[in-house]
Design an enzyme around this catalytic site. Structure first.
Site, PDB file in Angstrom:
ATOM      1  N   CYS A   2       0.937  -0.880  -0.530  1.00 41.45           N
ATOM      2  CA  CYS A   2       0.064  -0.066  -0.167  1.00 41.45           C
ATOM      3  C   CYS A   2       0.864   1.267   0.456  1.00 41.45           C
ATOM      4  CB  CYS A   2      -1.109  -0.049   0.617  1.00 41.45           C
ATOM      5  SG  CYS A   2      -1.812  -1.588   1.240  1.00 41.45           S
ATOM      6  N   LYS A 604       1.487  -8.583 -19.138  1.00 38.57           N
ATOM      7  CA  LYS A 604       2.038  -9.104 -17.355  1.00 38.57           C
ATOM      8  C   LYS A 604       0.393  -9.523 -16.914  1.00 38.57           C
ATOM      9  CE  LYS A 604       2.618  -9.164 -13.664  1.00 38.57           C
ATOM     10  NZ  LYS A 604       4.417 -10.250 -13.391  1.00 38.57           N
TER      11      LYS A 604
END
EC number: 2.6.1.16
Length: 609
Positions: A2, A604
């Site tokens: 985060c 990805k």
């Protein structure tokens, strides 16, 4: 995982915090929020989704104040939502938090019993309530924080405000990164350098067990227990892009070196050491359901398929349940035999892989139990599976997977322990032994990473080879496949992974003095067999790069090049052996000048079938 930004000074806090959060967007997030204090009153704005949503909210209802904290959240406890977004407030205490609190359930139950009401599903709100509970008893903000943190187990980076002490900002660190920026009459706190680099280049790096209190225009550093600290600042000369990569040349290298932390985050809060068991509540599979499993099908693509192959070895060995492993794009087109006693376990880093999602839906339609191993919380696969086991690897930017792969292996190990305990094939003592092994993995990975410079020299020696062969046996055969995939993905050199025992059934015809052969030969039950296979390569002029257990002098005498790593036990070796293979692929690619983080033709997350 985060992002955190805090500010205290003479400027308006919101623009500074918002700018800092934008500079942390590369880390990935699912929600965001900011809180400021003005005249002793907290004012919060939170939103799900991208920062643009929060920005629009602030434009419509501005936030004033010269002290504030902000956060971008990557969900670990509770799905992405406005109510789970940070900051969280309890009474007069406001908190933003990175990390995972191991004993949050125990603390929450105690706080609920005392009459406290929770408004989110997060472990972070527990910290806010705990500090507020202490503050109610002491009336001293700093003391309340110290007393609360003394009861918390787990990892955290915290920024904390208090409405009753509006000129004070407190930050604390344990197991999650935190940096303090020193300005002219103003101070910044962040989880990563890029967030504040445009405001100051004078940084103080906090260590575990430390706390900083910003009050009356200066910071005071100490231990959580209260011992004063004399911290020195460092001048940072990084460019903004270098800062995003943590000083590493590429995201891939950064993510390789993040693997010890990623593994620690994946096991934190899940190990029941005394019981020899693990806690996997999010999988939503009760013991009775686990005992009803007659067969397991693991379905995945690419790197995740390689981790699935390792999982097959683990589960069949310890749980005595037949396991099949399928490539997702093949699974749904072969009319597989599936019934209510089948557990379909899908593995996907992104949770959005189209073929894997389609296989999951097919199995559900046929009545199978389903579970998923994912890295991205609340992704499509995580939502649609009956249960999920999250790998807490954090955002992975490099297209070639590294830390996500290693944490998938750890997740499969965790699930094997849980399944074995449920079906009775793993007893308490064996469970304790397996958990003890897992606890060593972060340190073993750190040791394996120390081979980086040696691997770079090896890469320089073999970078012009046109073909590579990777050999392994047993659980290390999938690691050979993964090593070959990494090399071809980012260096564009042709490479094949093969079972060492199958070499004589074809690939041996390719071996000559121009072909490097990477042989995985740790000390295990197949050691002698692999040694024999290696001799066959040497006899035909092959150039052997042997990756072996530390201290193996016999291998060092035979191979052209030897890399020693600390392989602690047969079943954990695949995790450790992955590191030098990742580093080899990385350094060869760098030397050849390819785009390591975004190799040609690859994505990805493969969201088309």
């Amino acid at each position: 995982m985060c992002g955190i930004v805090g500010y205290i000074g003479a400027q308006e806090a919101t623009p500074i915090i918002l700018d800092g959060l934008k500079r942390l967007e590369y880390r990935g997030y699912d929600s965001a929020g900011i809180c400021t204090l003005l005249e002793g009153k907290a004012d919060k704005r939170r939103s799900e989704g991208k920062l643009i949503n929060l920005e629009r909210l602030i434009q419509s209802t501005p936030l004033a104040g010269r002290i504030g904290i902000g956060h971008t959240r990557w969900a670990t406890h509770g799905p992405p939502s406005e109510r789970n977004a940070h900051p969280h407030q309890a009474g007069s205490i406001i908190v933003v938090h990175n990390g995972i609190i191991e004993n949050y359930l125990e603390l929450k139950q105690r706080l609920v019993t005392s009459g406290r009401v929770f408004n989110s599903d997060t472990d972070t709100e527990v910290i806010a309530h705990l500090i507020d509970d202490k503050f109610a008893g002491t009336g001293d903000f700093e003391r309340a924080v110290r007393e609360a943190l003394a009861e918390v187990r787990g990892a955290y980076a915290l920024c904390i405000l208090c409405e009753r002490e509006p000129g004070v900002l407190i930050a604390a660190k344990q197991g999650s990164p935190m940096v303090v920026g020193l300005g002219e009459g103003e101070f910044f706190v962040a989880s990563d350098i890029p967030a504040i680099l445009s405001h100051t280049r004078e940084m103080v790096f906090m260590e575990d067990g430390e706390i900083v209190v910003f009050r009356d225009g200066h910071p005071t550093f100490s231990t959580v227990a209260g011992a004063p600290l004399d911290k020195k600042s460092r001048h940072i000369d990084w460019s903004p892009l270098m800062a995003e990569k943590g000083g590493y040349k590429h995201f891939m290298l950064k993510e390789i070196f993040e693997q010890p932390r990623a593994v620690q985050d994946t096991i934190t809060g899940r190990l029941l050491e005394e019981q020899g068991d693990v806690r996997l509540e999010e999988m939503k599979l009760a013991d009775e359901q686990l005992r009803g499993i007659g067969r397991i099908c693991i379905v995945a693509c690419g790197t995740s398929w390689h981790s699935a192959l390792v999982g097959k070895f683990l589960m069949e060995e310890h749980c005595r349940i037949p396991v099949e492993v399928d490539i997702a794009s093949e699974f749904r087109y072969r009319n597989p035999v599936i019934d209510s006693k089948t557990l379909l376990l899908v593995i996907s880093q992104s949770g959005e892989t189209a073929d894997t999602l389609a296989a999951l839906r097919e199995a559900k339609a046929r009545g199978a139990m389903t579970a998923a191993i994912c890295n991205v919380v609340d992704s499509s696969i995580a939502r649609e599976a009956h249960g999920v086991l999250y790998t807490h690897a954090g955002p992975e930017i490099g297209v070639a997977s590294t830390k996500a792969f290693v944490t998938q292996l750890v997740a499969l190990y965790l699930f094997t322990i849980r399944l074995g305990r449920a079906v009775g094939t793993i007893d308490c003592e064996q469970g304790r032994t397996m958990i003890g092994g897992l606890l060593k993995v972060p340190a073993l990975l750190e040791q394996a990473l120390e081979t980086n410079e040696q691997v770079e020299r090896i890469a320089r020696r073999y970078m012009n080879a046109r073909d590579f062969l990777y050999l392994g046996r047993g659980m290390n055969y999938p690691i050979a496949l993964e090593g070959a995939l990494k090399l071809k993905e980012i260096s564009y050199i042709h490479a094949e992974g093969y079972p060492a025992g199958e070499m004589k059934h074809g690939p041996i015809a390719l071996i000559d003095e121009n072909m490097p052969v990477v042989v995985l030969v740790p000390k295990n039950s197949t050691y002698e067999k692999v040694l024999s296979n290696m001799e066959e390569v040497i006899a035909r002029g092959g150039r052997v790069i042997a990756i072996c257990s530390a201290g193996d002098e016999a291998i060092a005498k035979k191979a052209e090049v030897t890399l020693e790593v600390p392989t602690d036990g047969e079943e954990l070796a695949p995790i450790i052996l992955s590191v030098p293979l990742q580093l080899l692929a990385y350094h060869v690619a760098v030397l050849k000048g390819t785009d390591v983080d975004q190799p040609r033709n690859l994505a990805k997350s493969v969201t088309v079938e």
